[in-house]
Write a protein that holds these residues in place. Structure first.
Motif, short mmCIF file in Angstrom:
data_model
loop_
_atom_site.label_atom_id
_atom_site.label_comp_id
_atom_site.label_asym_id
_atom_site.label_seq_id
_atom_site.Cartn_x
_atom_site.Cartn_y
_atom_site.Cartn_z
N SER A 182 0.82 -1.22 0.20
CA SER A 182 -0.04 -0.04 -0.05
C SER A 182 0.72 1.15 0.07
O SER A 182 1.81 1.26 0.79
N THR A 183 0.44 1.99 -0.84
CA THR A 183 1.48 3.37 -0.90
C THR A 183 0.82 4.50 -1.61
O THR A 183 -0.24 4.33 -2.31
N HIS A 184 1.02 5.78 -1.31
CA HIS A 184 0.38 6.84 -2.14
C HIS A 184 1.71 7.45 -2.84
O HIS A 184 1.50 8.37 -3.60
N GLN A 185 2.92 6.95 -2.65
CA GLN A 185 4.09 7.32 -3.39
C GLN A 185 4.14 6.26 -4.68
O GLN A 185 4.91 5.35 -4.80
N VAL A 186 3.21 6.77 -5.79
CA VAL A 186 3.23 5.88 -6.90
C VAL A 186 4.45 5.49 -7.51
O VAL A 186 4.58 4.74 -8.09
N LYS A 187 5.44 6.68 -7.75
CA LYS A 187 6.60 6.40 -8.46
C LYS A 187 7.46 5.42 -7.90
O LYS A 187 8.28 4.82 -8.62
N ASP A 188 7.71 5.24 -6.53
CA ASP A 188 8.24 4.21 -5.92
C ASP A 188 7.96 2.81 -6.31
O ASP A 188 8.73 1.95 -6.41
N LEU A 189 6.75 2.55 -6.80
CA LEU A 189 6.24 1.20 -7.39
C LEU A 189 6.51 0.89 -8.60
O LEU A 189 6.23 -0.27 -9.08
N GLU A 190 6.96 1.88 -9.44
CA GLU A 190 7.02 1.53 -10.82
C GLU A 190 8.02 0.53 -11.10
O GLU A 190 8.88 0.74 -10.24
N GLN A 191 7.76 -0.15 -12.04
CA GLN A 191 8.72 -1.36 -12.41
C GLN A 191 9.04 -2.26 -11.34
O GLN A 191 9.84 -3.20 -11.52
N LEU A 192 7.85 -2.34 -10.40
CA LEU A 192 8.10 -3.43 -9.32
C LEU A 192 6.70 -4.24 -9.41
O LEU A 192 6.79 -5.18 -9.39
N ILE A 193 5.68 -3.44 -9.49
CA ILE A 193 4.45 -4.17 -9.13
C ILE A 193 3.84 -4.71 -10.31
O ILE A 193 4.31 -4.26 -11.68
N ASP A 194 3.08 -5.85 -10.52
CA ASP A 194 2.55 -6.27 -11.78
C ASP A 194 1.04 -6.19 -11.61
O ASP A 194 0.49 -6.92 -12.58
N ARG A 195 0.34 -5.54 -10.59
CA ARG A 195 -0.87 -5.32 -10.70
C ARG A 195 -1.28 -4.32 -9.89
O ARG A 195 -0.45 -4.00 -9.12
N ILE A 196 -2.31 -3.41 -10.30
CA ILE A 196 -2.45 -2.17 -9.78
C ILE A 196 -3.99 -2.34 -9.11
O ILE A 196 -4.92 -2.70 -9.95
N LEU A 197 -4.14 -1.96 -8.04
CA LEU A 197 -5.53 -1.65 -7.32
C LEU A 197 -5.52 -0.42 -6.87
O LEU A 197 -4.59 0.18 -6.20
#
Lengths: 276, 280
Positions: A182-197
């Motif tokens: 869970s995060t509100h720092q979207v940029k931190d998760l780029e290139q990491l997550i494979d699903r977005i909720l």
């Protein structure tokens, strides 16, 4: 791994969820995005068994989380945004806590700690908040728990720490494991997550694999007013207009999560319509 | 469905105890030293100001139980302090051990080890102080006020048996475990100001008991009879000899067992249930 149906939860008179449904399987790193106060942490705590739903059902790894059985707690680790570590040495901390987790891998812990550059200090409380967080992330990963719930894990990490975090998490995922971040720092998760909720006003307003986002939507910079007219979402800047367009010609583009997030929270119906 | 190993495993309980000790032993040693220091300061003060029998049995009794109740109840309300905030509460509840194991670990430290530790520290201070008090009396003999009766040497107070002129020790001990159990429950039940709120609840319980005893029971008694804490007394204006009715011996024994065993047990079980329902 996680199955939630018709979840209702409120803090006193303030409703947070009114009929939320969610399914999450193994082998996924899922990003849970949403505005402050929309219930991201509350959802993680419900999944982890620290808050109980007022209505609806949650099943996490086949367990009812609210019962907090030891076998469940061993397999579901919640890494909270804020935490408190005891004033003892890292060695003593490991000696005290690792035996509770039967699949704990001490070598993996030292490997993660080394990758994170956690300094050796006499006591854990002498580490900075970011370093303590790194120690906690290393511990959570070393438990080999099939489900990791992370609440704002990059908060308090420096730039190097964030990139180390992405590298370590990407290396730790396998087919038997799921990580919900869970995060509100979207940029931190780029290139990491494979699903977005994306969660808003107590409901999941967007739930798609990132591959599907790249397949259905086109992210591009453009100066063409005609393209701007056709766009699903547009942001103007001095570099041109950043657009989200329907990907009718199956062109390749890298999804910009921040823009996608803004597009969905602005007009979820139009964006979701592209995935039908 | 919970299996037995979900509810209790000795291995996990031992791990919890080891972890708790390792994280808190420094604090506990300081805590015991502080208790010893306070007892020593109190007894020294008494030795300096007392004109009569210095550290007598009653003095030891009051010092022992005042300390036991105050420190024991405060400690009990601190043992679940982690649950007062979400940042430490999640760490406490997330540890893979059952609620029963977590409660039994707290009871092991809060009830068993605290009682042993406190009593040991009390005697470590009390024995030399009583000896000192008696040596002062021996060296400077003195009489009771306005008499020629010499003040005798003090005896050592025995925490585990009733001694002459001292209130019922066993009842005070039993009452301690019940009171402490109330503070355990308060620390899980309340999220802020747990100690103060538990004190208020304890005082309200006591007040209710006194009101029931003094007002309600007297209301149902025949004319001329009144109630004095489970003892019913009759004295009339015609100077008849005073009559007493006490509880039957078995009932009194059962009441004592209730205060000593059942009341803490019931409160511990409620604490366990409350711990299961705790949300952070």
């Amino acid at each position: 791994m996680i199955s939630i149906s018709n979840l209702h939860f409120s803090y006193g008179q303030r409703p947070v969820f009114a009929g939320l449904d969610l399914r999450l399987g193994p082998g996924t790193i899922c990003g849970l995005l949403g505005r402050n106060g929309t219930g991201k942490s509350t959802l993680l705590r419900n999944i982890g068994g620290f808050l109980f739903p007022q209505k609806g059902e949650i099943s996490t790894l086949g367990f009812q989380p609210g019962r907090r059985q030891p076998a469940f707690l061993e397999q579901v680790i919640l890494l909270p945004e804020t935490f408190q570590l005891p004033p003892i040495t890292m060695r003593q901390w490991l000696k005290n806590n690792a035996p509770f987790y039967t699949r704990f891998d001490i070598d993996a812990f030292h490997r993660y700690a080394k990758d994170f550059d956690i300094p050796s200090t006499p006591r854990l409380t002498e580490l900075s908040h970011g370093q303590q967080k790194k120690a906690l992330i290393s511990f959570a990963l070393a438990t080999n728990a099939p489900l990791l719930l992370m609440d704002e894990p990059t908060n308090g990490l420096d730039i190097t720490g964030k990139s180390q975090f992405r590298k370590i998490i990407a290396g730790a995922i396998d087919e038997s494991r799921a990580i919900l971040i869970s995060t509100h720092q979207v940029k931190d998760l780029e290139q990491l997550i494979d699903r977005i909720l994306i969660i808003d006003e107590g409901k999941i307003i967007f739930d798609q694999p990132l591959a599907s986002v790249a397949d259905k939507l086109l992210f591009k910079l453009s100066f063409d007013p005609e393209e701007e007219e056709q766009s699903l979402y547009c942001e103007t800047s001095f570099k041109g207009s950043a657009l989200i367009l329907p990907n009718t010609e199956q062109k390749e583009s890298r999804p910009d999560l921040e823009m996608l997030y803004k597009a969905i929270t602005t007009d979820p119906v139009t964006i979701n319509a592209q995935f039908k | 469905m919970n299996t037995l190993s979900d509810t209790f495993s000795f291995h996990r309980w031992r791990l919890l105890v080891t972890k708790h000790w390792s994280e808190n032993y420094r604090r506990y040693l300081l805590f015991l030293l502080a208790i010893a220091g306070l007892l020593l300061a109190w007894f020294s003060f008494i030795l300096m100001i007392s004109q009569l029998n210095l550290i007598d049995l009653f003095m030891q009794f009051t010092a022992y139980f005042t300390g036991l109740y105050l420190v024991g109840c405060f400690y009990a309300s601190w043992l679940f302090a982690d649950l007062n905030s979400s940042q430490s509460g999640i760490g406490f509840l997330a540890l893979p051990a059952s609620h029963l194991e977590k409660l039994l670990c707290a009871l092991f430290f809060g009830v068993v080890l605290f009682f042993i530790g406190y009593t040991l520290v009390f005697y470590l201070v009390d024995i030399p102080i009583v000896r000192l008090s008696n040596s002062i009396l021996l060296r400077y003999p003195r009489n009771y006020s306005n008499t020629t009766v010499q003040i005798p040497a003090s005896m050592l107070y025995n925490v585990f048996s009733n001694q002459a002129f001292i209130p019922e020790t066993r009842l005070f001990l039993a009452g301690f475990f019940s009171s402490q159990a109330l503070f355990f429950l308060g620390s899980v039940y309340f999220t802020r100001w747990t100690f103060i709120k538990s004190v208020i609840v304890g005082l309200l319980c006591l007040l209710t008991f006194v009101v029931i005893d003094a007002k309600l029971i007297n209301f149902f008694l025949p004319s001329g009879w009144h109630d004095v804490f489970f003892l019913w007394v009759h004295n009339d204006a015609d100077q008849h000899p005073t009559e007493y009715i006490t509880l039957p011996h078995t009932t009194e024994k059962l009441l004592n067992i209730f205060i000593a065993v059942c009341a803490p047990l019931i409160l511990w079980i409620i604490t366990w249930q409350r711990l299961k329902e705790k949300e952070v």
